[in-house]
Motif scaffolding. Structure first.
Motif, PDB file in Angstrom:
ATOM      1  N   LEU A   3      -2.254 -67.980  20.908  1.00  0.00           N
ATOM      2  CA  LEU A   3      -3.617 -68.495  20.998  1.00  0.00           C
ATOM      3  C   LEU A   3      -3.695 -69.847  20.296  1.00  0.00           C
ATOM      4  N   GLN A   4      -4.270 -70.809  20.976  1.00  0.00           N
ATOM      5  CA  GLN A   4      -4.398 -72.164  20.438  1.00  0.00           C
ATOM      6  C   GLN A   4      -5.861 -72.564  20.450  1.00  0.00           C
ATOM      7  N   ALA A   5      -6.445 -72.661  19.268  1.00  0.00           N
ATOM      8  CA  ALA A   5      -7.843 -73.057  19.147  1.00  0.00           C
ATOM      9  C   ALA A   5      -7.958 -74.562  18.964  1.00  0.00           C
ATOM     10  N   SER A  24      -1.629 -68.127  26.028  1.00  0.00           N
ATOM     11  CA  SER A  24      -0.422 -68.274  26.840  1.00  0.00           C
ATOM     12  C   SER A  24       0.565 -67.168  26.486  1.00  0.00           C
ATOM     13  N   GLY A  25       1.384 -66.810  27.468  1.00  0.00           N
ATOM     14  CA  GLY A  25       2.408 -65.802  27.224  1.00  0.00           C
ATOM     15  C   GLY A  25       1.830 -64.435  26.965  1.00  0.00           C
ATOM     16  N   GLY A  26       1.792 -63.609  27.962  1.00  0.00           N
ATOM     17  CA  GLY A  26       1.268 -62.264  27.768  1.00  0.00           C
ATOM     18  C   GLY A  26      -0.240 -62.220  27.786  1.00  0.00           C
ATOM     19  N   THR A  27      -0.812 -62.901  28.743  1.00  0.00           N
ATOM     20  CA  THR A  27      -2.272 -62.961  28.783  1.00  0.00           C
ATOM     21  C   THR A  27      -2.898 -61.623  29.140  1.00  0.00           C
ATOM     22  N   TYR A  28      -2.062 -60.652  29.486  1.00  0.00           N
ATOM     23  CA  TYR A  28      -2.609 -59.310  29.690  1.00  0.00           C
ATOM     24  C   TYR A  28      -3.112 -58.732  28.380  1.00  0.00           C
ATOM     25  N   ASN A  29      -2.795 -59.390  27.279  1.00  0.00           N
ATOM     26  CA  ASN A  29      -3.270 -58.965  25.968  1.00  0.00           C
ATOM     27  C   ASN A  29      -4.648 -59.496  25.630  1.00  0.00           C
ATOM     28  N   THR A  30      -5.296 -60.168  26.582  1.00  0.00           N
ATOM     29  CA  THR A  30      -6.582 -60.802  26.294  1.00  0.00           C
ATOM     30  C   THR A  30      -7.728 -60.041  26.928  1.00  0.00           C
ATOM     31  N   ASN A  31      -7.638 -58.734  26.922  1.00  0.00           N
ATOM     32  CA  ASN A  31      -8.704 -57.907  27.477  1.00  0.00           C
ATOM     33  C   ASN A  31     -10.033 -58.225  26.783  1.00  0.00           C
ATOM     34  N   ARG A  32     -10.015 -58.179  25.469  1.00  0.00           N
ATOM     35  CA  ARG A  32     -11.162 -58.633  24.687  1.00  0.00           C
ATOM     36  C   ARG A  32     -10.770 -59.877  23.921  1.00  0.00           C
ATOM     37  N   MET A  33     -11.700 -60.789  23.778  1.00  0.00           N
ATOM     38  CA  MET A  33     -11.455 -61.968  22.961  1.00  0.00           C
ATOM     39  C   MET A  33     -12.650 -62.197  22.053  1.00  0.00           C
ATOM     40  N   SER A  70     -18.012 -67.553  25.963  1.00  0.00           N
ATOM     41  CA  SER A  70     -17.754 -67.418  27.385  1.00  0.00           C
ATOM     42  C   SER A  70     -16.246 -67.504  27.605  1.00  0.00           C
ATOM     43  N   ARG A  71     -15.810 -67.189  28.806  1.00  0.00           N
ATOM     44  CA  ARG A  71     -14.381 -67.256  29.095  1.00  0.00           C
ATOM     45  C   ARG A  71     -14.150 -67.640  30.542  1.00  0.00           C
ATOM     46  N   ASP A  72     -13.015 -68.270  30.761  1.00  0.00           N
ATOM     47  CA  ASP A  72     -12.566 -68.631  32.095  1.00  0.00           C
ATOM     48  C   ASP A  72     -11.186 -68.011  32.250  1.00  0.00           C
ATOM     49  N   ASN A  73     -11.117 -66.889  32.913  1.00  0.00           N
ATOM     50  CA  ASN A  73      -9.845 -66.167  33.012  1.00  0.00           C
ATOM     51  C   ASN A  73      -8.815 -66.924  33.853  1.00  0.00           C
ATOM     52  N   ALA A  74      -9.283 -67.735  34.779  1.00  0.00           N
ATOM     53  CA  ALA A  74      -8.345 -68.530  35.576  1.00  0.00           C
ATOM     54  C   ALA A  74      -7.610 -69.541  34.694  1.00  0.00           C
ATOM     55  N   LYS A  75      -8.259 -69.963  33.617  1.00  0.00           N
ATOM     56  CA  LYS A  75      -7.655 -70.918  32.690  1.00  0.00           C
ATOM     57  C   LYS A  75      -7.147 -70.239  31.415  1.00  0.00           C
ATOM     58  N   ASN A  76      -7.306 -68.918  31.351  1.00  0.00           N
ATOM     59  CA  ASN A  76      -6.885 -68.171  30.156  1.00  0.00           C
ATOM     60  C   ASN A  76      -7.495 -68.770  28.892  1.00  0.00           C
ATOM     61  N   THR A  77      -8.768 -69.078  28.969  1.00  0.00           N
ATOM     62  CA  THR A  77      -9.434 -69.780  27.872  1.00  0.00           C
ATOM     63  C   THR A  77     -10.764 -69.113  27.541  1.00  0.00           C
ATOM     64  N   GLU A 110      -5.691 -57.827  17.554  1.00  0.00           N
ATOM     65  CA  GLU A 110      -4.267 -57.798  17.237  1.00  0.00           C
ATOM     66  C   GLU A 110      -3.622 -59.181  17.206  1.00  0.00           C
ATOM     67  N   TYR A 111      -4.182 -60.127  17.920  1.00  0.00           N
ATOM     68  CA  TYR A 111      -3.565 -61.449  18.032  1.00  0.00           C
ATOM     69  C   TYR A 111      -4.528 -62.518  17.560  1.00  0.00           C
ATOM     70  N   TRP A 112      -3.987 -63.507  16.860  1.00  0.00           N
ATOM     71  CA  TRP A 112      -4.826 -64.524  16.211  1.00  0.00           C
ATOM     72  C   TRP A 112      -4.307 -65.924  16.477  1.00  0.00           C
TER      73      TRP A 112
END
Length: 122
Positions: A3-5, A24-33, A70-77, A110-112
Motif C-alpha cells: 500500500l502506497q499512500a 499492488s501485489g495481491g489486491t485480493y487482500n483489499t476486500n476492506r480498506m 471512496s475507492r476505484d477498484n479498477a485502479k486498486n486505489t 492486516e496490511y498497512w
C-alpha cells in the motif's frame, strides 16, 4: 499487498486535501480498506472504512460530515477526501487493507501503508 499512500501536505484551516492509497501485489487482500491517523502522543485512530463494492462506509465522529472515503477498484486505489480541515486533523495518515469480509466499522486490518503527513495550520 503493498500500500502506497500519497497526497499529504500543508494546508490552512478550512482547506481541503485528497489522500490516495494505491494497492499492488495481491489486491485480493483489499476486500476492506480504511484510513487511520496518528498524531504525536496519541493513539492511532480509525477514521474511515469502506467495503469492496463501496456500498458501505464508516466514519469516526471526529471526521463525519467532513471526510469522504471512496475507492476505484479498477485502479486498486482508495481515496480520502478531507474538507474543512482543522489544526486538530494534523497527523500522519495511514491506509490499511484487509482480505476479510467484516463490518466496515471494524478496525481490524492486516496490511498497512507507510503513512502520509497532513499538517493543518491555523
Amino acid at each position: 499487498v503493498q500500500l502506497q499512500a500519497s497526497g499529504g501536505g500543508l494546508v490552512q484551516a478550512g482547506g481541503s486535501l485528497r489522500l490516495s492509497c494505491s494497492a499492488s501485489g495481491g489486491t485480493y487482500n483489499t476486500n476492506r480498506m480504511g484510513w487511520f491517523r496518528q498524531s504525536p502522543g496519541t493513539e492511532r485512530e480509525f477514521i474511515a472504512g469502506i467495503n469492496y463494492s463501496g456500498e458501505h462506509t464508516y466514519y469516526a465522529d471526529s471526521v463525519k460530515g467532513r471526510f469522504t472515503i471512496s475507492r476505484d477498484n479498477a485502479k486498486n486505489t482508495v481515496y480520502l477526501q478531507m474538507n474543512s480541515l482543522q489544526p486538530e486533523d494534523t497527523a500522519i495518515y495511514y491506509c490499511a487493507a484487509s482480505p476479510w469480509t467484516m463490518q466496515v466499522f471494524s478496525a481490524s486490518y492486516e496490511y498497512w501503508g507507510q503513512g502520509t503527513l497532513v499538517t493543518v495550520s491555523s
